[in-house]
Design a protein around this motif. Structure first.
Motif, PDB file in Angstrom:
ATOM      1  N   ALA A 181     -19.833  32.784  14.118  1.00  0.00           N
ATOM      2  CA  ALA A 181     -18.518  33.685  12.758  1.00  0.00           C
ATOM      3  C   ALA A 181     -19.582  34.231  12.748  1.00  0.00           C
ATOM      4  N   PRO A 217     -12.779  24.787  10.242  1.00  0.00           N
ATOM      5  CA  PRO A 217     -12.125  25.360   8.481  1.00  0.00           C
ATOM      6  C   PRO A 217     -11.882  24.238   8.716  1.00  0.00           C
ATOM      7  N   HIS A 260     -11.720  36.843   6.713  1.00  0.00           N
ATOM      8  CA  HIS A 260     -11.740  35.298   7.583  1.00  0.00           C
ATOM      9  C   HIS A 260     -11.613  35.120   8.509  1.00  0.00           C
ATOM     10  N   ALA A 261     -10.920  36.048   9.694  1.00  0.00           N
ATOM     11  CA  ALA A 261     -10.878  36.615  11.136  1.00  0.00           C
ATOM     12  C   ALA A 261     -11.529  35.931  12.158  1.00  0.00           C
ATOM     13  N   VAL A 276      -9.809  29.527  13.098  1.00  0.00           N
ATOM     14  CA  VAL A 276      -9.292  30.014  11.816  1.00  0.00           C
ATOM     15  C   VAL A 276      -8.470  29.633  11.280  1.00  0.00           C
TER      16      VAL A 276
END
Length: 302
Positions: free
Chosen positions: A3, A22, A86-87, A92
């Motif tokens: 990320a 996630p 938080h993309a 995600v």
């Protein structure tokens, strides 16, 4: 998984990091991200987010696990994410209120360009009728500006696009601008609606160009300058003029759906001025800050 996370150090504003996978709640889908869309604000003002947090708000990808409660899109659906925290990660977890389903025929990379820029332009232009009215878009060569010019023209406005230099005027007439200018001082026209992304000295000039009953919407301050209004500038007779701030962070699914529909119908184009792989994010950010990009930056997640 990999990320892009917030970095407050000199090497920032973002860096790659390994982060936890996630864990979707029962009303969230798990989306595999294929493309991310960069925005000036989230990168220039990165100190507003905690260091180490997964950054970014705009992206597109494919649902790899539907929400367990049956809400939202099914597995395999192509989706766009807009204003979604938080993309910028390989995967995600996101609720349906922040997703738009990408129609067949729309490039998934183009869908990643919508997000903050497209939704902002659409929401501002929906605040009043602009049919046969004069609309000014400042910073028109940027992401918000490119969408705003097109959407205002679609709504029947007479569109003036303001850019910082003649070189940044490329393509704006093709998008629907009736006039492209580099200076308001010599213009003399009065506008019913101003969408301002620049702030600073230009904001004060735009206010002086506002028609009676007009509204100036503040959606950005890319200049970083303070704004000083001359004595008496905020006083006037006739129908009141207004300045409106913008900070609408409500769910974006409805607007994304409308914008994606316009893309599918060929009535709107995605202003992708730079495309590359996300491993080149540092170069892309430098180009963005140097004002070398016309429109949006979209990076492929590789």
């Amino acid at each position: 998984m990999r990320a892009l996370v917030v970095d407050h150090g000199e090497a920032g504003p973002v860096r790659f990091s390994d982060v936890d996978e996630p864990v979707p709640s029962n009303d969230e889908a798990l989306v595999e991200i294929r493309h991310i869309g960069l925005n000036f604000g989230e990168l220039n003002y990165v100190d507003q987010w905690p260091a180490g947090a997964v950054h970014g708000h705009d992206a597109s990808g494919v649902v790899v696990r539907a929400a367990s409660d049956g809400s939202g899109p099914a597995e395999g659906t192509r989706v766009a994410l807009g204003m979604t925290p938080h993309a910028w990660a390989e995967r995600v977890a996101v609720g349906p209120a922040s997703l738009g389903i990408v129609p067949e025929g729309v490039d998934l990379a183009d869908a990643a360009a919508l997000g903050i820029a497209g939704v902002t332009a659409l929401r501002v232009l929906r605040t009043r009728s602009v049919l046969a009215r004069d609309v000014l878009i400042t910073g028109a060569s940027g992401g918000v500006g490119h969408f705003a010019v097109q959407l205002a023209a679609l709504a029947g406005a007479r569109v003036t696009a303001l850019v910082g230099s003649p070189e940044r005027a490329t393509g704006l007439r093709d998008l629907g601008a009736d006039r492209v200018v580099t200076d308001l001082a010599e213009d003399g026209r009065r506008f019913d609606l101003v969408l301002d992304t620049v702030g600073g000295l230009l904001l004060a000039r735009a206010w002086s160009s506002l028609a009676e009953g007009g509204t100036l919407h503040l959606v950005g301050y890319s200049s970083g300058q303070d704004t000083t209004f001359p004595s008496g500038a905020l006083f006037g007779f006739g129908e009141p003029r207004s300045i409106a701030t913008y900070g609408d962070m409500t769910p974006t699914s409805a607007e994304l759906t409308d914008l994606l529909g316009l893309l599918a119908a060929g009535r709107l184009s995605a202003p992708v001025g730079l495309r590359g792989g996300w491993q080149d994010v540092d170069d892309a950010i430098r180009a963005l800050f140097a004002r070398k990009v016309h429109g949006k930056i979209v990076l492929d997640v590789l």
